[in-house]
Design a protein around this motif. Structure first.
Motif, PDB file in Angstrom:
ATOM      1  N   MET A 143      66.753  -6.776  -3.769  1.00 18.80           N
ATOM      2  CA  MET A 143      65.623  -7.576  -4.254  1.00 18.80           C
ATOM      3  C   MET A 143      66.140  -8.948  -4.689  1.00 18.80           C
ATOM      4  SD  MET A 143      62.918  -5.853  -3.815  1.00 18.80           S
ATOM      5  CE  MET A 143      61.849  -7.119  -4.545  1.00 18.80           C
ATOM      6  N   GLY A 150      53.989 -11.436  -4.936  1.00 17.98           N
ATOM      7  CA  GLY A 150      54.427 -12.315  -3.872  1.00 17.98           C
ATOM      8  C   GLY A 150      54.541 -13.735  -4.398  1.00 17.98           C
ATOM      9  N   GLY A 203      56.809 -12.678   2.754  1.00 17.86           N
ATOM     10  CA  GLY A 203      55.408 -12.543   2.380  1.00 17.86           C
ATOM     11  C   GLY A 203      54.691 -13.877   2.451  1.00 17.86           C
TER      12      GLY A 203
HETATM   13  C1  DX5 Z   1      57.668  -8.337  -4.374  1.00 25.21           C
HETATM   14  C2  DX5 Z   1      57.478  -7.612  -3.064  1.00 25.21           C
HETATM   15  C3  DX5 Z   1      57.720  -8.445  -1.869  1.00 25.21           C
HETATM   16  C4  DX5 Z   1      56.756  -9.597  -1.723  1.00 25.21           C
HETATM   17  C5  DX5 Z   1      57.493 -10.688  -1.032  1.00 25.21           C
HETATM   18  O1  DX5 Z   1      57.444  -7.450  -5.393  1.00 25.21           O
HETATM   19  O2  DX5 Z   1      58.373  -6.501  -3.005  1.00 25.21           O
HETATM   20  O3  DX5 Z   1      57.759  -7.668  -0.682  1.00 25.21           O
HETATM   21  O4  DX5 Z   1      55.603  -9.298  -0.983  1.00 25.21           O
HETATM   22  O5  DX5 Z   1      56.719 -11.831  -1.067  1.00 25.21           O
HETATM   23  P1  DX5 Z   1      57.387 -13.273  -0.993  1.00 25.21           P
HETATM   24  O6  DX5 Z   1      58.083 -13.380   0.346  1.00 25.21           O
HETATM   25  O7  DX5 Z   1      56.233 -14.179  -1.139  1.00 25.21           O
HETATM   26  O8  DX5 Z   1      58.371 -13.368  -2.125  1.00 25.21           O
END
Ligand code: DX5
Ligand code: ZN
Length: 234
Positions: A143, A150, A203
């Protein structure tokens, strides 16, 4: 089932930021623009301060696409639910090491349910938490934001963690996929891949109101490919 590797570095759009009024179309758009899998974020309002989606949406995603479905469980007690997510259509299921005292059992249960077992940790959790289970997983997720939303900013310390995890995997499980999730954009995707990632979740870089989905996908792919060539020439 592991996502099919037509591309060396796999890109999986996260539907968390998609327009849910027309989810089928939004999935078709990334599929047409060379997405390798669909990432589905499941949140329970306990492990993370948000609630997102569950079984019916995973089933709908499966009906909408031929692509593999990568389910990221941001929930407590994931072992209670892995069989149902596999039955709903998940090809890969990721559980957080922080919330599972019986990680081996849960990862084996995912495999027995016919999905690829995957494990992850938050940005503040020591990498050593992953070490015991590295030989039995088919994917590890690093992570690069605190999970829950997101559109957050990539935490730069993730790059060093990706490099170290890649070394750990090369020793015990070299074919294991190394996925990264959170804040990935065209501007940092090359660095994430250069550090050792082979599977990127995106995302908000792909699904945003003013973003052309196919252009965003191709911009990411171009950055990833460019970086590969640069490292090959070093
Ligand atoms: C965050 C999620 C991600 C998120 C990524 O908790 O696990 O999968 O959708 O979104 P971005 O790319 O906008 O950081
Ligand atoms: Zn995710």
């Amino acid at each position: 089932m592991q996502p099919l590797a037509t591309n060396t570095v796999l890109i999986g759009p996260s539907i968390l930021s998609a327009d849910f009024r027309r989810l089928g179309e939004q999935i078709a758009e990334v599929e047409a623009a060379s997405a390798d899998f669909i990432h589905v974020d499941v949140m329970d309002g306990v492990f993370v301060p948000n609630i997102s989606i569950g079984f019916p949406v995973v089933e709908a995603v499966q009906a909408a696409t031929e692509l593999p479905i990568d389910v990221h469980l941001m929930i407590v007690e994931p072992s209670r639910w892995v069989e149902r997510f596999a039955a709903a259509g998940a090809d890969t299921i990721t559980v957080h090491a922080e919330v599972d005292p019986n990680l081996y059992r849960t990862l084996r249960a995912i495999e027995e349910a016919g999905a690829a077992p995957s494990v992850t940790i938050n940005p503040g959790t020591p990498l050593i938490m992953l070490e015991p289970v590295l030989p039995i997983v088919r994917q590890v997720l690093i992570m690069s934001v605190n999970p829950g939303f997101g559109g957050q900013t990539f935490i730069p310390a993730a790059l060093g963690r990706i490099r170290r995890l890649r070394q750990m995997l090369d020793e015990v499980n070299p074919t294991c996929r190394l996925e990264v999730d959170g804040g990935i954009k065209a501007s940092n995707a090359g660095a994430v891949v250069a550090a050792g990632a082979d599977t990127l979740v995106v995302g908000s870089a792909v699904y945003a109101p003013d973003t052309h989905i196919a252009s965003a996908m191709y911009a990411l792919r171009a950055e990833i490919d460019r970086d590969h060539h640069e490292s090959d020439n070093r």
